[in-house]
Design a protein around this motif. Structure first.
Motif, PDB file in Angstrom:
ATOM      1  N   ILE A 283     -14.355  35.410 -34.426  1.00  0.00           N
ATOM      2  CA  ILE A 283     -13.301  36.217 -35.295  1.00  0.00           C
ATOM      3  C   ILE A 283     -12.373  36.770 -34.088  1.00  0.00           C
ATOM      4  O   ILE A 283     -11.241  37.252 -34.478  1.00  0.00           O
ATOM      5  CB  ILE A 283     -13.883  37.097 -35.943  1.00  0.00           C
ATOM      6  N   LEU A 284     -13.038  36.917 -32.795  1.00  0.00           N
ATOM      7  CA  LEU A 284     -12.266  37.628 -31.924  1.00  0.00           C
ATOM      8  C   LEU A 284     -11.279  36.446 -31.491  1.00  0.00           C
ATOM      9  O   LEU A 284     -10.193  37.116 -30.725  1.00  0.00           O
ATOM     10  CB  LEU A 284     -12.954  38.507 -30.802  1.00  0.00           C
ATOM     11  N   GLY A 285     -11.081  35.457 -31.613  1.00  0.00           N
ATOM     12  CA  GLY A 285     -10.197  34.409 -30.728  1.00  0.00           C
ATOM     13  C   GLY A 285     -10.885  33.021 -30.672  1.00  0.00           C
ATOM     14  O   GLY A 285     -11.861  32.804 -30.900  1.00  0.00           O
ATOM     15  N   PRO A 286      -9.833  32.189 -30.503  1.00  0.00           N
ATOM     16  CA  PRO A 286     -10.542  30.558 -30.395  1.00  0.00           C
ATOM     17  C   PRO A 286     -11.451  30.335 -29.092  1.00  0.00           C
ATOM     18  O   PRO A 286     -11.988  29.285 -29.069  1.00  0.00           O
ATOM     19  CB  PRO A 286      -9.144  29.926 -30.525  1.00  0.00           C
ATOM     20  N   GLN A 287     -11.396  31.269 -28.201  1.00  0.00           N
ATOM     21  CA  GLN A 287     -11.929  31.056 -26.892  1.00  0.00           C
ATOM     22  C   GLN A 287     -13.253  31.509 -27.056  1.00  0.00           C
ATOM     23  O   GLN A 287     -14.099  31.315 -26.228  1.00  0.00           O
ATOM     24  CB  GLN A 287     -11.166  31.875 -25.732  1.00  0.00           C
ATOM     25  N   TYR A 288     -13.936  32.102 -28.083  1.00  0.00           N
ATOM     26  CA  TYR A 288     -15.178  32.843 -28.319  1.00  0.00           C
ATOM     27  C   TYR A 288     -15.837  31.606 -29.218  1.00  0.00           C
ATOM     28  O   TYR A 288     -15.475  30.848 -29.988  1.00  0.00           O
ATOM     29  CB  TYR A 288     -15.085  33.946 -29.126  1.00  0.00           C
ATOM     30  N   HIS A 289     -17.351  31.687 -28.814  1.00  0.00           N
ATOM     31  CA  HIS A 289     -18.326  31.143 -29.449  1.00  0.00           C
ATOM     32  C   HIS A 289     -19.337  31.913 -30.242  1.00  0.00           C
ATOM     33  O   HIS A 289     -19.257  33.289 -29.576  1.00  0.00           O
ATOM     34  CB  HIS A 289     -19.283  30.007 -28.759  1.00  0.00           C
TER      35      HIS A 289
END
Length: 543
Positions: A283-289
Motif C-alpha cells: 500500500i506504500l507504493g509499487p516498489q514494495y512487496h
C-alpha cells in the motif's frame, strides 16, 4: 582382471590411483569464492546492481587499520542524547548522498541485495552466489557492518563513531526495555525511522522470537520473555555446540545454493526480520512487496534498524565463542578462510576482504559493551539450566513404552496439518557431537515458504506449542526469494541432539522419538527421505 594387468599395475595400485584421483577431484571442486568484480558481475532481476560506471580507484586488498584504542559498540536503548543526535546525523548524511554514490543508504541496500538475493554470477558458473543457508552468513554480514560503520565515520568526520546494537536477545523486565524497538528508531521524522514496518513491532510490543510471520500477537509479555530465553538456549547453547551447527554447512565456489543454515541464521536472526516486516507494505507504493522492508532480502538494508539488528547478531557470535562446552570456533577449511568478498570502503573505493580477516573483532578494532544475557542459562539461575519441568513428563518406563510403540521414520510420511512422529536409532557412541540430520527434504511449491518445528519425546504437539517447552529441539525454515536458484536438493537440517537429551535427562535411551509439526502458511505436503543420527567433529573434518 586381464585388462587391469595389461596396464602394468596391480588391481590394488589401480584402485589406489582411482581413489587418489577422486580425492583430487573433490578437493579441486571445494574452492573458495573469489572476490566479485563489482559492479559488472551483476544479473539482478531485483535491480540490486551497484552504480555504473565505477569511478573509484582499482580494487585493493584489505589490511587491518591501525588504532590507538578499541571503539565500543553500545546498546541502542541506552544511548545518550548526544549519541542519538550523532547517530541520526550519520543517517541524515547517508540518505543525502546521491544515487550515484555507492555509499548512499539506497546503495547500501542494493549491496546487501546483490549478495543476499542471488544477483552475482561469476563467469563460467551456472548458479549465482549464495551467502545464506551456509557458513558465509555470519562473516559476510560482519564485513558489511564493518564497512557500513566506516562509511558513517567518514561522513561524520568522526572515527570514534560506532553502530549501536539492538539487544533483542535480552528479555529482562527492566526500563528501558532492551527487546523493544529502540526509541530513536521508532520516532517518526527521524532519519532512523522506516514506515515499512509491522505496526506491532513498535513499542511497547516486545520482539517475539517464536513468530512464524510477524504481525500482532496475543502472547503476554511474561510469556514472551520466558519463551525467548528458552528458544535461544536451545538454538545457541545446547543445539549449536560445533561450527557446522552454528555457522551452517559448507558452501563452495559454484555450488547449487546453500546446503543448510546454522541454527542462529534461521532463528532467532531470521525471526527478527520476519517480525519487523510489514505485511501490507504494497500500500506504500509499487516498489514494495509484502513483508518489506526487513522481511525481504531485497529491501531489508534500507531500514536503518537492519544495522543494530546485525550488530547484535555480530555480538552474539562473539558471545557464542565463549559459551562452555563443545567446539565453539570457526570453520577451518581453506575454502572458508580464503574466500574473498568485495565491498565499497569509506571513500567509495572497492576493497577485497578475506573471510579469514573477519574472524577476530580485536583485529578489526571494536568491542561490545558488556550487557546481560539471561538466555545463556536458559533464563534461570546459573547451574539450574536443566531444572525447567518438561511439558510432557515421562517416567523411564513410559519413555521406553513410547519408543517401543513409535514407528521408524519412513519417506512416505507426509507432513501437512497434523504432526508426524517417528523414532530414530542412536548409533554407538563416537567422537564428536551427536546430531539429528533430516535429509532429502521435498517441498512441493518451492516458491512458497515452508516452516517446521521439531520436538523430542512429545508426540501431542500442535503448531501452537511453541519453543518454551524443553522438548523443543529446533526449527527449519525455507524462505524463497527473487533470483534464488529453485532449491538445493542436497539441503539438510541438523540439530545437536546429544546435548538436548542430556538437558532432558534422557541420555540413556537407545532411540529418540521425534515429532515434526508444520508451523507456516500456506501448509505444504512436506516429505523427507531420511532421518538419522550422525556425529559432528567439525572443524576437524569436512562435512
Amino acid at each position: 582382471m586381464g585388462q587391469l594387468r595389461s596396464t602394468g599395475m596391480s588391481p590394488y595400485s589401480f584402485l589406489g590411483l582411482a581413489l587418489f584421483m577422486a580425492l583430487v577431484a573433490v578437493t579441486y571442486a571445494h574452492l573458495p569464492i573469489p572476490a566479485a568484480d563489482l559492479p559488472t558481475q551483476c544479473n539482478s532481476i531485483e535491480r540490486c546492481c551497484m552504480p555504473t560506471p565505477y569511478k573509484g580507484k582499482p580494487a585493493y586488498n584489505f589490511e587491518y587499520k591501525k588504532f590507538k584504542k578499541f571503539n565500543v559498540r553500545r546498546p541502542a536503548h541506552l544511548l545518550t542524547k548526544k549519541e542519538i543526535t550523532r547517530l541520526e546525523k550519520a543517517y541524515t548524511l547517508m540518505r543525502a548522498l546521491p544515487d550515484s554514490d555507492p555509499r548512499s543508504l539506497l546503495n547500501q541496500m542494493k549491496l546487501h541485495c546483490l549478495y543476499c538475493d542471488n544477483a552475482l554470477y561469476y563467469p563460467g558458473q551456472q548458479y549465482p552466489l549464495e551467502v545464506h543457508n551456509g557458513w558465509f552468513f555470519l562473516p559476510w554480514h560482519r564485513m558489511f557492518m564493518y564497512w557500513h560503520e566506516r562509511i558513517l565515520q567518514k561522513l561524520l568526520k568522526d572515527d570514534t563513531f560506532t553502530l549501536p546494537f539492538w539487544a533483542w536477545d535480552n528479555s529482562m523486565d527492566v526500563k528501558p526495555v532492551p527487546n523493544e524497538m529502540p526509541a530513536p528508531y521508532a520516532r517518526k521524522g527521524s532519519s532512523l525511522y522506516d514506515e515499512a514496518r509491522n505496526n506491532c513491532s513498535f513499542p511497547p510490543f516486545l520482539v517475539d522470537l517464536d513468530t512464524a510471520g510477524g504481525g500482532c500477537t496475543t502472547k503476554t509479555p511474561d510469556f514472551i520473555r520466558i519463551q525467548n530465553d528458552r528458544l535461544q538456549y536451545t538454538q545457541l547453547v545446547v543445539g549449536a555446540t560445533t561450527p557446522s551447527l552454528f555457522f551452517g554447512l559448507p558452501y563452495y565456489f559454484g555450488d547449487y545454493g546453500g546446503k543448510g543454515s546454522g541454527t542462529f541464521e534461521d532463528q532467532p536472526h531470521g525471526t527478527v526480520h520476519a517480525w519487523l516486516g510489514r505485511q501490507d507494505a504494497p500500500i506504500l507504493g509499487p516498489q514494495y512487496h509484502p513483508y518489506d522492508d526487513m522481511g525481504n532480502f531485497g529491501r531489508a538494508a534500507f531500514d536503518p534498524i537492519f544495522y543494530p539488528h546485525h550488530t547484535n547478531v555480530d555480538r552474539i557470535w562473539c558471545l557464542w565463542t565463549h559459551i562452555p562446552g563443545g567446539k565453539r570456533t570457526h570453520p577451518t577449511h581453506p575454502a572458508f578462510l580464503n574466500t574473498q568478498f568485495t565491498f565499497y570502503d569509506e571513500n567509495a573505493n572497492l576493497v577485497k576482504h578475506n573471510v579469514s580477516q573477519a574472524l577476530d573483532t580485536d583485529l578489526l578494532g571494536y568491542k561490545f559493551e558488556s550487557y546481560p544475557t539471561p538466555w545463556m542459562t536458559n533464563g534461570v539461575q546459573a547451574g539450574r539450566e536443566n531444572s525447567i519441568p518438561l511439558c510432557n513428563p515421562l517416567s523411564k518406563k513410559a519413555t521406553e513404552s513410547l519408543i517401543s510403540s513409535t514407528p521408524k521414520q519412513r519417506s512416505t510420511q507426509v507432513l501437512l496439518a497434523d504432526p508426524i512422529t517417528f523414532k530414530v536409532a542412536r548409533p554407538k557412541k563416537s567422537k564428536g557431537t551427536e546430531v539429528l540430520e533430516i535429509s532429502g527434504i521435498h517441498i512441493p511449491n518451492k516458491t512458497a515458504q515452508a516452516h517446521w518445528k521439531v520436538y523430542l519425546f512429545y508426540p501431542n504437539v500442535s503448531f501452537l506449542t511453541g519453543a518454551a517447552c524443553p522438548e523443543f529441539a529446533g526449527t527449519f525454515n525455507w524462505i524463497p526469494h527473487v533470483g534464488q536458484v529453485a532449491y538445493n536438493p542436497d539441503r539438510v537440517w541438523r540439530m545437536g541432539v546429544g546435548p538436548k537429551l542430556l538437558q532432558m535427562g534422557k541420555d540413556y535411551v537407545k532411540s529418540i522419538v521425534v515429532t515434526v509439526v508444520q508451523t507456516g502458511f500456506p501448509l505444504q505436503a512436506l516429505t523427507f527421505d531420511s532421518a538419522k543420527i550422525i556425529y559432528d567433529n567439525s572443524p576437524e573434518v569436512e562435512l
